[in-house]
Design a protein around this motif. Structure first.
Motif, PDB file in Angstrom:
ATOM      1  N   VAL A  39     -19.150 -11.184  45.845  1.00 12.89           N
ATOM      2  CA  VAL A  39     -20.474 -11.496  45.306  1.00 12.89           C
ATOM      3  C   VAL A  39     -20.295 -11.960  43.863  1.00 12.89           C
ATOM      4  O   VAL A  39     -19.742 -11.223  43.043  1.00 12.89           O
ATOM      5  N   ASP A  99     -22.050 -14.081  40.392  1.00 20.02           N
ATOM      6  CA  ASP A  99     -23.343 -14.404  39.792  1.00 20.02           C
ATOM      7  C   ASP A  99     -23.331 -15.634  38.890  1.00 20.02           C
ATOM      8  O   ASP A  99     -24.345 -15.989  38.295  1.00 20.02           O
ATOM      9  N   THR A 136     -21.975 -15.798  36.086  1.00 21.82           N
ATOM     10  CA  THR A 136     -21.887 -15.328  34.699  1.00 21.82           C
ATOM     11  C   THR A 136     -20.624 -14.516  34.484  1.00 21.82           C
ATOM     12  O   THR A 136     -19.781 -14.857  33.647  1.00 21.82           O
ATOM     13  N   ILE A 163     -20.972 -19.007  42.082  1.00 23.40           N
ATOM     14  CA  ILE A 163     -22.121 -18.268  42.621  1.00 23.40           C
ATOM     15  C   ILE A 163     -21.889 -18.132  44.118  1.00 23.40           C
ATOM     16  O   ILE A 163     -21.631 -19.117  44.810  1.00 23.40           O
ATOM     17  N   GLY A 214     -25.213 -13.461  48.748  1.00 23.60           N
ATOM     18  CA  GLY A 214     -26.288 -12.528  48.470  1.00 23.60           C
ATOM     19  C   GLY A 214     -26.445 -11.502  49.573  1.00 23.60           C
ATOM     20  O   GLY A 214     -25.783 -11.578  50.615  1.00 23.60           O
ATOM     21  N   LEU A 216     -18.593  -6.679  43.937  1.00 26.72           N
ATOM     22  CA  LEU A 216     -19.560  -7.240  42.999  1.00 26.72           C
ATOM     23  C   LEU A 216     -18.853  -7.770  41.758  1.00 26.72           C
ATOM     24  O   LEU A 216     -18.402  -6.993  40.914  1.00 26.72           O
ATOM     25  N   VAL A 223     -20.211  -9.325  39.132  1.00 30.14           N
ATOM     26  CA  VAL A 223     -21.498  -9.672  38.524  1.00 30.14           C
ATOM     27  C   VAL A 223     -21.727  -8.864  37.260  1.00 30.14           C
ATOM     28  O   VAL A 223     -21.208  -7.753  37.102  1.00 30.14           O
ATOM     29  N   GLU A 224     -22.522  -9.426  36.360  1.00 28.51           N
ATOM     30  CA  GLU A 224     -23.053  -8.655  35.245  1.00 28.51           C
ATOM     31  C   GLU A 224     -24.197  -7.775  35.761  1.00 28.51           C
ATOM     32  O   GLU A 224     -24.843  -8.100  36.756  1.00 28.51           O
ATOM     33  N   PRO A 246     -24.306  -4.855  37.445  1.00 27.25           N
ATOM     34  CA  PRO A 246     -24.170  -4.528  38.866  1.00 27.25           C
ATOM     35  C   PRO A 246     -25.175  -3.500  39.359  1.00 27.25           C
ATOM     36  O   PRO A 246     -25.498  -3.472  40.550  1.00 27.25           O
ATOM     37  N   HIS A 249     -27.986  -4.522  41.706  1.00 22.93           N
ATOM     38  CA  HIS A 249     -27.692  -5.061  43.034  1.00 22.93           C
ATOM     39  C   HIS A 249     -27.289  -3.998  44.052  1.00 22.93           C
ATOM     40  O   HIS A 249     -27.189  -4.303  45.248  1.00 22.93           O
TER      41      HIS A 249
END
Length: 239
Positions: A60, A62, A64, A69, A72, A91, A93-94, A96, A99
């Motif tokens: 996953v 994001d 960033t 990307i 989902g 994850l 991702v920032e 987390p 989510h």
């Protein structure tokens, strides 16, 4: 002094005479959907599951924390309907914490977040477990295992990135083998029930190195999905 402590912790077992160790846990194969055919995602999940893979690794991203990307909760929910495999959600991702619940409700079995992405790692571990999933922590290649010292008692799995995250098909970073070895001994010495997962540049050759160092969950993408015989590719990763 902090740097001295960090290096002492990470290198504690790197100078032992025994470099190859006995792996008591069975090797688990986790094909990465990052290398699957997105036009036939369900079919590709079935292919690797039928070929013997125990986990499906779902990246996953994001845009960033890493440039891409990808993936989902709706994809996890759709795939959950056709697969009995363990869904291993990674994850990258920032923030987390925003989510966790969505992926748990979608059908994740394991949720792993990056220690670099949060100031509240212990709270996130609790949140993942409260959502009914196993909790994992991921470390980038440049992050020391010293960052896990106050957390490792509470997690189910540690994911050591053996490439820099965000793109498939990268070359394995050789000096991560020592990091795997040090983490294995930290887990063994403290008699912890924690899996070591590795992700990045895994093929038959590097799989042997990471298994010998102590890893027992192997993520592989292009090596599996690019193979003419997926069953043989998965078998080769087990050694």
């Amino acid at each position: 002094m902090a740097h001295e402590h960090e290096h002492a912790y990470e290198n504690e077992h790197l100078h032992e005479e025994e470099t190859h160790i006995h792996i008591e846990r069975p090797t688990i194969i986790a094909p990465s959907l990052l290398s699957a055919d997105f036009a036939n995602l369900g079919a590709d999940v079935r292919r690797v599951e039928e070929a013997g893979a125990e986990y499906i690794h779902i990246d996953v991203m994001d845009g960033t924390f890493v440039p891409n990307i990808m993936m989902g909760p709706c994809i996890v929910e759709s795939l959950r309907k056709i697969s009995q495999a363990v869904f291993d959600v990674h994850l990258m991702v920032e923030h987390p914490e925003t989510h966790i619940d969505a992926f748990a409700q979608a059908g994740a079995d394991i949720i792993t977040f990056h220690v670099e992405a949060t100031h509240h790692a212990h709270r996130l571990i609790q949140q993942i477990k409260a959502a009914g999933c196993k909790a994992g922590i991921a470390l980038n290649p440049g992050t020391s295992i010293y960052t896990l010292e106050e957390l490792i008692d509470d997690v189910d799995m540690v994911l050591l990135m053996t490439v820099n995250p965000g793109f498939g098909g990268q070359k394995f970073i050789e000096n991560t083998v020592g990091k795997i070895h040090a983490l294995y001994h930290t887990i063994a010495d403290n008699e912890l029930d924690v899996d070591i997962e590795v992700d990045g540049g895994i093929n038959a050759e590097t799989a042997e190195s990471v298994r010998s160092a102590g890893a027992n969950v192997l993520v592989a993408g292009s090596y599996i999905y690019g193979a003419s015989d997926i069953t043989a590719a998965i078998h080769s990763l087990r050694g």
